[in-house]
Write a protein that holds these residues in place. Structure first.
Motif, PDB file in Angstrom:
ATOM      1  N   ARG A  36      33.605  68.437 -21.713  1.00  0.00           N
ATOM      2  CA  ARG A  36      34.948  67.868 -21.798  1.00  0.00           C
ATOM      3  C   ARG A  36      35.138  66.674 -20.879  1.00  0.00           C
ATOM      4  O   ARG A  36      35.773  65.695 -21.265  1.00  0.00           O
ATOM      5  CB  ARG A  36      36.007  68.926 -21.487  1.00  0.00           C
ATOM      6  CG  ARG A  36      37.428  68.369 -21.394  1.00  0.00           C
ATOM      7  CD  ARG A  36      38.477  69.433 -21.312  1.00  0.00           C
ATOM      8  NE  ARG A  36      38.864  69.915 -22.627  1.00  0.00           N
ATOM      9  CZ  ARG A  36      39.786  69.339 -23.397  1.00  0.00           C
ATOM     10  NH1 ARG A  36      40.366  68.232 -23.000  1.00  0.00           N
ATOM     11  NH2 ARG A  36      40.096  69.857 -24.560  1.00  0.00           N
ATOM     12  N   GLN A  96      44.302  74.564 -23.075  1.00  0.00           N
ATOM     13  CA  GLN A  96      43.878  73.177 -23.281  1.00  0.00           C
ATOM     14  C   GLN A  96      43.092  72.982 -24.571  1.00  0.00           C
ATOM     15  O   GLN A  96      42.699  71.868 -24.893  1.00  0.00           O
ATOM     16  CB  GLN A  96      43.019  72.714 -22.097  1.00  0.00           C
ATOM     17  CG  GLN A  96      43.767  72.650 -20.779  1.00  0.00           C
ATOM     18  CD  GLN A  96      42.863  72.284 -19.618  1.00  0.00           C
ATOM     19  OE1 GLN A  96      41.756  71.807 -19.807  1.00  0.00           O
ATOM     20  NE2 GLN A  96      43.326  72.520 -18.398  1.00  0.00           N
ATOM     21  N   ALA A  97      42.870  74.081 -25.310  1.00  0.00           N
ATOM     22  CA  ALA A  97      42.019  73.998 -26.490  1.00  0.00           C
ATOM     23  C   ALA A  97      42.574  73.063 -27.555  1.00  0.00           C
ATOM     24  O   ALA A  97      41.826  72.468 -28.329  1.00  0.00           O
ATOM     25  CB  ALA A  97      41.816  75.396 -27.086  1.00  0.00           C
ATOM     26  N   HIS A  98      43.916  72.926 -27.601  1.00  0.00           N
ATOM     27  CA  HIS A  98      44.516  72.071 -28.630  1.00  0.00           C
ATOM     28  C   HIS A  98      44.419  70.591 -28.273  1.00  0.00           C
ATOM     29  O   HIS A  98      44.676  69.738 -29.111  1.00  0.00           O
ATOM     30  CB  HIS A  98      45.983  72.446 -28.827  1.00  0.00           C
ATOM     31  CG  HIS A  98      46.831  72.139 -27.620  1.00  0.00           C
ATOM     32  ND1 HIS A  98      46.874  72.967 -26.516  1.00  0.00           N
ATOM     33  CD2 HIS A  98      47.639  71.077 -27.342  1.00  0.00           C
ATOM     34  CE1 HIS A  98      47.696  72.436 -25.605  1.00  0.00           C
ATOM     35  NE2 HIS A  98      48.166  71.309 -26.073  1.00  0.00           N
ATOM     36  N   THR A  99      44.035  70.298 -27.003  1.00  0.00           N
ATOM     37  CA  THR A  99      43.935  68.902 -26.580  1.00  0.00           C
ATOM     38  C   THR A  99      42.624  68.306 -27.058  1.00  0.00           C
ATOM     39  O   THR A  99      41.554  68.844 -26.759  1.00  0.00           O
ATOM     40  CB  THR A  99      44.002  68.790 -25.040  1.00  0.00           C
ATOM     41  OG1 THR A  99      45.181  69.439 -24.580  1.00  0.00           O
ATOM     42  CG2 THR A  99      44.014  67.334 -24.613  1.00  0.00           C
ATOM     43  N   GLY A 191      35.160  70.773 -31.049  1.00  0.00           N
ATOM     44  CA  GLY A 191      36.534  70.566 -30.599  1.00  0.00           C
ATOM     45  C   GLY A 191      37.179  71.786 -29.991  1.00  0.00           C
ATOM     46  O   GLY A 191      36.705  72.363 -29.021  1.00  0.00           O
ATOM     47  N   THR A 192      38.303  72.174 -30.600  1.00  0.00           N
ATOM     48  CA  THR A 192      39.099  73.280 -30.055  1.00  0.00           C
ATOM     49  C   THR A 192      38.332  74.599 -30.065  1.00  0.00           C
ATOM     50  O   THR A 192      38.570  75.453 -29.202  1.00  0.00           O
ATOM     51  CB  THR A 192      40.406  73.443 -30.842  1.00  0.00           C
ATOM     52  OG1 THR A 192      40.091  73.681 -32.225  1.00  0.00           O
ATOM     53  CG2 THR A 192      41.258  72.186 -30.750  1.00  0.00           C
ATOM     54  N   TRP A 193      37.407  74.768 -31.009  1.00  0.00           N
ATOM     55  CA  TRP A 193      36.657  76.019 -31.050  1.00  0.00           C
ATOM     56  C   TRP A 193      35.772  76.178 -29.826  1.00  0.00           C
ATOM     57  O   TRP A 193      35.606  77.280 -29.302  1.00  0.00           O
ATOM     58  CB  TRP A 193      35.821  76.084 -32.334  1.00  0.00           C
ATOM     59  CG  TRP A 193      36.651  76.399 -33.529  1.00  0.00           C
ATOM     60  CD1 TRP A 193      36.993  75.562 -34.547  1.00  0.00           C
ATOM     61  CD2 TRP A 193      37.288  77.655 -33.819  1.00  0.00           C
ATOM     62  NE1 TRP A 193      37.800  76.202 -35.452  1.00  0.00           N
ATOM     63  CE2 TRP A 193      37.990  77.492 -35.037  1.00  0.00           C
ATOM     64  CE3 TRP A 193      37.324  78.890 -33.175  1.00  0.00           C
ATOM     65  CZ2 TRP A 193      38.727  78.520 -35.623  1.00  0.00           C
ATOM     66  CZ3 TRP A 193      38.056  79.924 -33.749  1.00  0.00           C
ATOM     67  CH2 TRP A 193      38.741  79.739 -34.959  1.00  0.00           C
ATOM     68  N   GLU A 195      36.412  75.014 -26.825  1.00  0.00           N
ATOM     69  CA  GLU A 195      37.300  75.389 -25.723  1.00  0.00           C
ATOM     70  C   GLU A 195      37.710  76.852 -25.835  1.00  0.00           C
ATOM     71  O   GLU A 195      37.772  77.583 -24.844  1.00  0.00           O
ATOM     72  CB  GLU A 195      38.543  74.495 -25.739  1.00  0.00           C
ATOM     73  CG  GLU A 195      38.280  73.061 -25.335  1.00  0.00           C
ATOM     74  CD  GLU A 195      38.159  72.904 -23.840  1.00  0.00           C
ATOM     75  OE1 GLU A 195      39.119  73.228 -23.120  1.00  0.00           O
ATOM     76  OE2 GLU A 195      37.101  72.460 -23.381  1.00  0.00           O
ATOM     77  N   ARG A 196      38.013  77.280 -27.048  1.00  0.00           N
ATOM     78  CA  ARG A 196      38.441  78.662 -27.243  1.00  0.00           C
ATOM     79  C   ARG A 196      37.325  79.650 -26.930  1.00  0.00           C
ATOM     80  O   ARG A 196      37.563  80.687 -26.300  1.00  0.00           O
ATOM     81  CB  ARG A 196      38.918  78.848 -28.690  1.00  0.00           C
ATOM     82  CG  ARG A 196      40.259  78.173 -28.972  1.00  0.00           C
ATOM     83  CD  ARG A 196      40.564  78.183 -30.459  1.00  0.00           C
ATOM     84  NE  ARG A 196      41.829  77.498 -30.732  1.00  0.00           N
ATOM     85  CZ  ARG A 196      42.259  77.172 -31.937  1.00  0.00           C
ATOM     86  NH1 ARG A 196      41.493  77.458 -33.011  1.00  0.00           N
ATOM     87  NH2 ARG A 196      43.409  76.565 -32.110  1.00  0.00           N
TER      88      ARG A 196
END
Length: 219
Positions: A36, A96-99, A191-193, A195-196
């Motif tokens: 990130r 922060q996953a949606h960022t 991406g968001t995955w 982070e999740r």
């Protein structure tokens, strides 16, 4: 003097290295910071992790580790604190996953300023390792079963310095791998995955610590 304790050091170094490379909170946090935020943040996090090991080394040499081991409620408190911190950063990663992860190749090469300061990354790495009670049990087991009671304190301190350097070195290598443009771009595409997944892993480590602490208190 170190030549006298070479077999002891070699055994300790091997066991420690195997423990370091096993995936855990340190590994997850280093990868996340590297993907990130880039190479500077990843390396700073790795150095923080290496520095965090010094906390466990110091209190083990002072005998505090043995006190924690023989006092269940103190060990449970350490596990609760460690679990709570991992819960905090894991939840933060999920939030922060949606960022979107905005990455350029220059960012990986450290020509672009990091989003967070080096100090913040150092502190994140330091706290992630320093608050991990599993490291307490590891150092207690290693120093009581491998390191002889007759080994001078100065030599034991050298063992500790070596372990700090190995921890930092290993996670710097991890950071360099995951800030390689090709490797990093692959993770960024998730991406968001990504982070999740990282957040869920940290929450899993946290819950395991908290459940173990609860079981210890109930027994």
């Amino acid at each position: 003097m170190l030549q006298t304790y070479w077999p002891e050091f070699a055994t300790l170094a091997l066991i420690h290295f195997l423990a370091v490379i096993a995936p855990g909170p340190d590994f997850a946090v280093t990868i996340r910071q590297s993907v990130r935020l880039g190479r500077r943040a990843g390396i700073a996090t790795a150095i923080g992790i290496g520095t965090g090991i010094s906390v466990h080394v110091i209190y083990t040499l002072m005998g505090v580790g043995a006190l924690l081991h023989t006092t269940p409620w103190l060990m449970s408190m350490a596990e609760v604190l460690g679990g709570a911190y991992l819960l905090y950063i894991g939840w933060g990663f999920l939030r922060q996953a949606h960022t979107p992860i905005e990455v350029s190749l220059t960012d990986s090469d450290n020509n672009k300023p990091a989003t967070v300061s080096v100090r913040q990354s150092l502190m994140l790495g330091f706290m992630t390792n320093a608050t991990n009670p599993k490291a307490t049990l590891f150092f207690l087991a290693v120093f009581t079963s491998i390191v002889s009671a007759s080994t001078p304190l100065s030599t034991q301190m050298l063992y500790g310095v070596w372990m700090c350097l190995v921890n930092a070195g290993w996670f710097i290598v991890v950071s360099l791998i995951f800030t390689n443009p090709r490797v990093r771009q692959r993770f960024v595409r998730m991406g968001t995955w990504f982070e999740r997944i990282t957040g869920v892993l940290l929450l899993g480590f946290s819950l395991r610590l908290l459940v173990h602490a609860g079981q210890r208190l109930l027994t």
